[in-house]
Write a protein that holds these residues in place. Structure first.
Motif, PDB file in Angstrom:
ATOM      1  N   GLY A   1       0.897 -16.028   0.069  1.00 51.83           N
ATOM      2  CA  GLY A   1      -0.370 -15.320   0.223  1.00 51.83           C
ATOM      3  C   GLY A   1      -0.269 -13.840   0.507  1.00 51.83           C
ATOM      4  N   GLY A   2       0.939 -13.313   0.607  1.00 47.82           N
ATOM      5  CA  GLY A   2       1.074 -11.879   0.843  1.00 47.82           C
ATOM      6  C   GLY A   2       0.628 -11.077  -0.364  1.00 47.82           C
ATOM      7  N   GLY A   3       0.510  -9.761  -0.183  1.00 46.10           N
ATOM      8  CA  GLY A   3       0.113  -8.908  -1.286  1.00 46.10           C
ATOM      9  C   GLY A   3      -0.246  -7.519  -0.822  1.00 46.10           C
ATOM     10  N   LEU A   4      -0.911  -6.788  -1.714  1.00 48.89           N
ATOM     11  CA  LEU A   4      -1.327  -5.419  -1.455  1.00 48.89           C
ATOM     12  C   LEU A   4      -2.826  -5.388  -1.171  1.00 48.89           C
ATOM     13  CD1 LEU A   4      -0.803  -2.327  -1.554  1.00 48.89           C
ATOM     14  CD2 LEU A   4      -1.255  -2.465  -4.024  1.00 48.89           C
ATOM     15  N   VAL A   5      -3.207  -4.718  -0.088  1.00 53.73           N
ATOM     16  CA  VAL A   5      -4.616  -4.633   0.291  1.00 53.73           C
ATOM     17  C   VAL A   5      -4.881  -3.237   0.832  1.00 53.73           C
ATOM     18  CG1 VAL A   5      -4.164  -5.547   2.602  1.00 53.73           C
ATOM     19  CG2 VAL A   5      -6.446  -5.780   1.604  1.00 53.73           C
ATOM     20  N   GLN A   6      -6.111  -2.778   0.665  1.00 53.75           N
ATOM     21  CA  GLN A   6      -6.476  -1.463   1.184  1.00 53.75           C
ATOM     22  C   GLN A   6      -6.750  -1.539   2.684  1.00 53.75           C
ATOM     23  OE1 GLN A   6      -9.787  -0.041  -1.197  1.00 53.75           O
ATOM     24  NE2 GLN A   6      -8.379   1.058  -2.562  1.00 53.75           N
ATOM     25  N   ALA A   7      -6.573  -0.431   3.337  1.00 51.44           N
ATOM     26  CA  ALA A   7      -6.879  -0.361   4.771  1.00 51.44           C
ATOM     27  C   ALA A   7      -8.330  -0.764   5.008  1.00 51.44           C
ATOM     28  CB  ALA A   7      -6.635   1.049   5.289  1.00 51.44           C
ATOM     29  N   GLY A   8      -8.531  -1.560   6.043  1.00 48.96           N
ATOM     30  CA  GLY A   8      -9.849  -2.091   6.347  1.00 48.96           C
ATOM     31  C   GLY A   8     -10.131  -3.429   5.708  1.00 48.96           C
ATOM     32  N   GLY A   9      -9.264  -3.845   4.809  1.00 50.79           N
ATOM     33  CA  GLY A   9      -9.447  -5.102   4.110  1.00 50.79           C
ATOM     34  C   GLY A   9      -8.902  -6.292   4.869  1.00 50.79           C
TER      35      GLY A   9
ATOM     36  N   GLN B   1      11.296 -17.552   4.518  1.00 50.14           N
ATOM     37  CA  GLN B   1      11.923 -16.385   3.895  1.00 50.14           C
ATOM     38  C   GLN B   1      11.064 -15.133   3.984  1.00 50.14           C
ATOM     39  OE1 GLN B   1      15.149 -16.340   2.587  1.00 50.14           O
ATOM     40  NE2 GLN B   1      15.113 -18.249   3.750  1.00 50.14           N
ATOM     41  N   GLY B   2       9.818 -15.296   4.341  1.00 48.71           N
ATOM     42  CA  GLY B   2       8.946 -14.142   4.521  1.00 48.71           C
ATOM     43  C   GLY B   2       8.062 -13.864   3.318  1.00 48.71           C
ATOM     44  N   THR B   3       6.945 -13.200   3.582  1.00 47.98           N
ATOM     45  CA  THR B   3       6.032 -12.768   2.532  1.00 47.98           C
ATOM     46  C   THR B   3       5.616 -11.324   2.830  1.00 47.98           C
ATOM     47  OG1 THR B   3       4.007 -13.321   1.303  1.00 47.98           O
ATOM     48  CG2 THR B   3       3.942 -13.683   3.681  1.00 47.98           C
ATOM     49  N   GLN B   4       5.624 -10.500   1.800  1.00 55.89           N
ATOM     50  CA  GLN B   4       5.354  -9.076   1.977  1.00 55.89           C
ATOM     51  C   GLN B   4       3.855  -8.817   2.061  1.00 55.89           C
ATOM     52  OE1 GLN B   4       7.580  -6.244   2.150  1.00 55.89           O
ATOM     53  NE2 GLN B   4       5.668  -5.214   2.720  1.00 55.89           N
ATOM     54  N   VAL B   5       3.456  -8.066   3.065  1.00 55.57           N
ATOM     55  CA  VAL B   5       2.077  -7.583   3.191  1.00 55.57           C
ATOM     56  C   VAL B   5       2.127  -6.060   3.200  1.00 55.57           C
ATOM     57  CG1 VAL B   5       0.041  -7.453   4.669  1.00 55.57           C
ATOM     58  CG2 VAL B   5       1.271  -9.623   4.416  1.00 55.57           C
ATOM     59  N   THR B   6       1.418  -5.451   2.269  1.00 55.60           N
ATOM     60  CA  THR B   6       1.386  -3.994   2.176  1.00 55.60           C
ATOM     61  C   THR B   6      -0.058  -3.520   2.274  1.00 55.60           C
ATOM     62  OG1 THR B   6       3.340  -4.002   0.743  1.00 55.60           O
ATOM     63  CG2 THR B   6       2.016  -1.994   0.793  1.00 55.60           C
ATOM     64  N   VAL B   7      -0.300  -2.613   3.216  1.00 56.73           N
ATOM     65  CA  VAL B   7      -1.637  -2.073   3.428  1.00 56.73           C
ATOM     66  C   VAL B   7      -1.621  -0.601   3.031  1.00 56.73           C
ATOM     67  CG1 VAL B   7      -3.527  -1.767   5.051  1.00 56.73           C
ATOM     68  CG2 VAL B   7      -1.951  -3.692   5.331  1.00 56.73           C
ATOM     69  N   SER B   8      -2.415  -0.264   2.035  1.00 60.33           N
ATOM     70  CA  SER B   8      -2.456   1.122   1.565  1.00 60.33           C
ATOM     71  C   SER B   8      -3.557   1.895   2.281  1.00 60.33           C
ATOM     72  CB  SER B   8      -2.687   1.154   0.056  1.00 60.33           C
ATOM     73  OG  SER B   8      -3.942   0.588  -0.255  1.00 60.33           O
TER      74      SER B   8
END
Length: 125
Positions: free
Chosen positions: A8-16, A117-124
């Motif tokens: 379920g990790g992924g890229l999301v904008q700040a505030g999301g 193993q982990g899932t990447q979460v990136t907040v732009s």
């Protein structure tokens, strides 16, 4: 041996918002405590949240309190981390951990027995 798989990790904008999941194998999932940790580049792994075997007790790091919610569904052998009001500083690899002793909600890495193993979460920003 317990297999632990995050998703379920992924890229999301700040505030999301984002919800990540943790599936763990084993017939006794309902007896485990579950924890979420995260590790940002160049930093040590840190505690995020934990939940006891029944879901009746939860603990959060101060940095996520009021924004993140940990939960579990014992019928699905799955734990969740709902993340709201995300900030760029929440960017990290998020790890799920299983503790066979399910009574508490420890925040120490050494208290947990199995890891995913982990899932990447990136907040732009």
């Amino acid at each position: 041996q317990v297999q632990v798989v995050e998703s379920g990790g992924g890229l999301v904008q700040a505030g999301g918002s984002l919800r990540i999941s943790c599936a763990a194998s084993g017939r006794t999932f309902s007896s485990y405590a579950m924890g979420w940790f995260r590790q940002a580049p160049g930093k040590e792994r840190e505690f995020v949240a934990a939940i006891n075997w029944s879901g009746g007790k939860t603990t959060y790091a101060d940095s996520v309190k009021g924004r993140f919610t940990i939960s579990r569904d014992n019928a699905k052998n799955t734990a969740y981390l709902q993340m709201n009001s995300l900030k760029p500083e929440d960017t990290a690899v998020y790890y799920c951990a299983v503790r066979r002793q399910g009574a508490g909600t420890p925040s120490q890495i050494a208290e947990y027995d199995y890891w995913g193993q982990g899932t990447q979460v990136t907040v732009s920003s």
